[in-house]
Design a protein around this motif. Structure first.
Motif, PDB file in Angstrom:
ATOM      1  N   ASN A   1      -2.175  10.248   5.534  1.00 62.57           N
ATOM      2  CA  ASN A   1      -1.416  11.166   4.673  1.00 62.57           C
ATOM      3  C   ASN A   1       0.031  10.712   4.523  1.00 62.57           C
ATOM      4  O   ASN A   1       0.641  10.894   3.462  1.00 62.57           O
TER       5      ASN A   1
ATOM      6  N   VAL B   1       1.028   7.526   4.746  1.00 63.72           N
ATOM      7  CA  VAL B   1       1.005   6.315   3.929  1.00 63.72           C
ATOM      8  C   VAL B   1       0.871   6.673   2.450  1.00 63.72           C
ATOM      9  O   VAL B   1       1.460   6.042   1.573  1.00 63.72           O
ATOM     10  N   LYS B   2       0.119   7.744   2.192  1.00 62.13           N
ATOM     11  CA  LYS B   2      -0.157   8.148   0.813  1.00 62.13           C
ATOM     12  C   LYS B   2       1.063   8.773   0.134  1.00 62.13           C
ATOM     13  O   LYS B   2       1.244   8.649  -1.071  1.00 62.13           O
ATOM     14  N   ALA B   3       1.876   9.461   0.897  1.00 65.73           N
ATOM     15  CA  ALA B   3       2.955  10.245   0.297  1.00 65.73           C
ATOM     16  C   ALA B   3       3.998   9.342  -0.361  1.00 65.73           C
ATOM     17  O   ALA B   3       4.340   8.285   0.165  1.00 65.73           O
TER      18      ALA B   3
END
Lengths: 538, 538
Positions: free
Chosen positions: A72, A74-76
């Motif tokens: 999460n 890494v995704k943001a």
């Protein structure tokens, strides 16, 4: 291309730049790597390929060059301080060496007024100064330094904040300050009751967004939140961090970024059809990056929808003091809900901040949320979450209470306060108008009026060859355009893809914060760049 | 029992307490409900039963009296501001009405020195005052108000912090302040290199813990963290919030709360056998609530273990300035790692804060972390996480840099600074000694020396009847004891169950922060209560 050898040579003892701290080199290396990593197109992170940092004079290696991380995180993404800004930092260090066709970097990427010349409000700073060092009040010279109402208010604050700025307060905030904020909110809303217990002071409005996201988004339940597109990317970033999904509702650029309630209902229905559990709707009013002020009718529609559909309303109202359009005014969702008879009937959390308006106290990290209509069980959890973080910083709490309780007519500080306030707001309005009209003069560019907030969000129409060139570099077309703008003019803006936009449209967000003396030159440089860009890629 | 009718009568117009804000009633209602809710035994929350709040004069209801919430939030507990403290708030409001057999509540639950009479450090407050209102420097009276070194440093700070206290800084912190902190860390550690790029300023050390938890704990991967028992419950609370598991390693009360490396290895092995993925170890040194300073050998053992076992070391060193035992001293994990040849070989994050030590700037929310041995990919994610929160509050950043860079011998502020510092530390040491020895005099109570930090953590042995009475009330035995202490003496402490303890043992944590004039009376009241309690339940 980044040439490491150039830097090593300069670091040789005796060279003119041998003083350059080694940390700077590592910073540049890391920033370059960071620039390579994040894709503004997909939001995905391209890993650094297992490289690890080495000190120049130490052999450092370790057996694990990877660290398993929360996906999460890494995704943001958060474009306001993302790729373009990282490159701009490098550029700003290189500019002094004459490596670029401009003298200074102009930071138009973030609403940070005091960084670019806006003066703080004297009244607020005088009070904060006294609260930090109350002994000043005992000094005979104090009457030369501060007006009498400031001294009086300082004494009251010192009494109201037991233990002063260095002590943890109660977790929702100092009770007296919460009371002052509640009374001010009640005045602002023409008498709609505001309970101090519903006011939680915050380390900036962002802290309130985090708290709500954390509270509402349940792991593995497909929870989602309606978010306006375009939006301030704190919402998309925190949704990613807390494992929720973003359900976009598109604002209508052709209707001055207005909101269409049917669009909202459609987005909600579509999300539910996909099996998402929509928990809340975020509304930014006045908007960011769009600046539009919602109509009263829009607000009523939203409130009714939330009440009917069991949605929490997150009302981001941090720009409530930045309204420029004479035909518009700010009305709080709390007030509209009260007048609609739906206040306390469903959860509404309204956010305000010391960072914007005309006081511009960004670095203070101050703000508050008003929470109504939450069941007690939720309020207890919110109280507990606040407790885990102990308390918001006291200086920010004080600034928040002062923001809401300025000098009154007849008080010694009033005149200067009003002069400063009016000066700043009128200047913001002038710059907004100037910038927007200049943008509208550019070929292929249309820009809605900045009715409020601190930004212009022009739409740019790019030639096909520019779109291709962007694709070749793995960038979004507006990301490519903005990077070219940076490298040619030093102006730092944020591509529309960082905020979200209708497919096939491109925008960028720029503040209108550069000083009035500077803004003319900024517009000139931008206009020239734009013309050159179109010419190059036509 | 809480009698609502009593309050309604008082709120009747014309009654003496008709001024009592309605909010106060609701606060009391909510606090009572909150008190009923959390079980200190199991840590579980007993729901409020679907009640919702009503204003006295409005009929408020809504169709959902429940709000679906993140179970991780519901699970998290933080006893430092938990049930006992909530009850104490109610008590502190009732005390003025003579409802209790004591005059004041004495808050010994939290390390909050400036709330209970500790004075801030003059040097720091003078500088913060000037940074808030730099115009003071232009006033001819300034030399009467501030020593020359303060004026000089203020000018330097104003130059170093572009945009001042009201501007967002770079997300890891103002570069000049990071540099100052790094240089100070390097001095503290006898020359072990500290790279400013490895220093991130923080809104308190807690913000660093949150960041690491968020980064490391992956959803659905059974990630876990080794945490000392007893621990500062921020660790257990954040582990719950971020969906990780707590793997306890027990400190040995019989060995002055020392750490046994075999115990640690055993806990690690056991967790892995259970299929947990242990990501990190938290070490609090000096300890909280235990106050022990780890031996150098212990630190070497821990470092070697982390390097071998691919663990991130979270070194919570916020009490590094609070060491009282003459045979002990603080050595940073960074230093020990360097001397062991393992620095930069695995990830270590060291935390410090402005809240403790002798400066006690809790409400400031300041601190920093030093990160070494993290791979670049992780550093990029950390940078991004910091960006999403924009920046730590500037006042806290400045205070952090001043904490690490105090006045030097020969400078005008030095004498007063040393006087204040020594005064506070020696007084803390005296109070620590007094309190611990008094606790050791109580029947059935043993208390290890407070080698450091701000707390005593005595072990209490309770009669069987007391344990039964506790069970009847659904409380832990030490929770029951602490509640009785509150209701009989007004002294607020935190039960050992809030920190974790060996099964079958009971403790409580008390600060030794009450002033020297007050602490005698506190000890007296506590001793009397203890004797009465034993008598009652024997």
């Amino acid at each position: 291309m980044f040439d490491r050898r150039k830097y090593r040579a300069k670091d040789k003892p005796g060279s003119a730049t041998a003083q350059q701290p080694r940390g700077r080199l590592l910073q540049l290396q890391r920033l370059k790597r960071a620039v390579a990593q994040t894709s503004p197109v997909t939001g995905e992170v391209m890993p650094a390929g297992g490289e690890f940092r080495k000190h120049e004079d130490e052999d450092r290696s370790f057996h694990g060059s990877r660290l398993r991380m929360n996906p999460n995180v890494v995704k943001a993404q958060y474009a306001v301080r993302g790729e373009i800004v990282n490159r701009a930092k490098i550029v700003s260090q290189e500019v002094a060496q004459g490596k670029h066709p401009f003298d200074t970097v102009v930071w138009c990427n973030i609403g940070n007024p005091q960084k670019v010349g806006q003066q703080p409000i004297t009244f607020i700073r005088q009070l904060l100064s006294l609260c930090e060092y109350p002994q000043l009040l005992d000094n005979p010279a104090v009457t030369q330094l501060f007006p009498s109402d400031v001294c009086e208010r300082a004494r009251a604050l010192i009494a109201d904040v037991p233990g002063g700025t260095g002590s943890y307060s109660e977790s929702p905030g100092v009770p007296a300050l919460r009371r002052m904020v509640a009374e001010a909110v009640q005045r602002r809303d023409g008498g709609c009751k505001c309970d101090p217990e519903d006011i939680y002071l915050l380390d900036g409005a962002s802290a309130g967004v985090h708290l709500m996201m954390r509270l509402l988004l349940r792991p593995a339940e497909n929870d989602a939140m309606l978010v306006p597109i375009p939006q301030y990317p704190l919402y998309s970033a925190t949704l990613a961090l807390y494992g929720g999904s973003l359900v976009p509702y598109y604002l209508d650029e052709d209707q001055a970024w207005g909101l269409n309630i049917d669009e909202l209902k459609k987005a909600l229905a579509e999300a539910r059809r996909k099996g998402q559990c929509v928990r809340a709707i975020a509304v930014i009013n006045p908007g960011n990056p769009t600046g539009q002020c919602l109509s009263y009718e829009n607000q009523v529609d939203i409130i009714k929808l939330c009440a009917e559909e069991d949605l929490v309303l997150i009302a981001d109202e941090v720009y409530q003091e930045n309204v420029y359009a004479s035909s518009k005014k700010f009305t709080s969702f709390k007030k509209v809900a009260t007048e609609t008879g739906l206040a306390y009937k469903f959860p509404i959390v309204s956010l305000h901040s010391t960072s914007k308006g005309f006081i511009g106290e960004c670095g203070r990290r101050g703000g508050f949320m008003e929470m109504i209509g939450f069941p007690d069980a939720a309020r207890d959890q919110i109280f507990k979450l606040a407790s885990i973080n102990l308390c918001p910083n006291i200086s920010g709490q004080i600034a928040t209470s002062l923001m809401m309780n300025p000098p009154q007519e007849g008080e010694p500080s009033y005149e200067l306060y009003m002069k400063e306030k009016t000066g700043i707001l009128e200047s913001l309005k002038r710059r907004a108008t100037t910038l927007v009209s200049s943008l509208n003069k550019l070929e292929g560019v249309t820009c809605n009026e900045a009715e409020g907030a601190l930004y212009a969000f022009p739409r740019i129409r790019l030639p096909a060859r520019a779109v291709e060139a962007a694709a070749e570099q793995g960038k979004s077309p507006d990301g490519f355009y903005c990077m070219e703008m940076l490298m040619n003019t030093g102006i730092v803006v944020v591509p529309g893809s960082g905020f979200g936009q209708k497919d096939g449209t491109y925008h960028f967000r720029t503040t209108f914060l550069p000083s009035e003396s500077e803004i003319g030159s900024v517009i000139e440089r931008l206009s020239k760049f734009h013309a050159d860009f179109l010419k190059k890629y036509s």
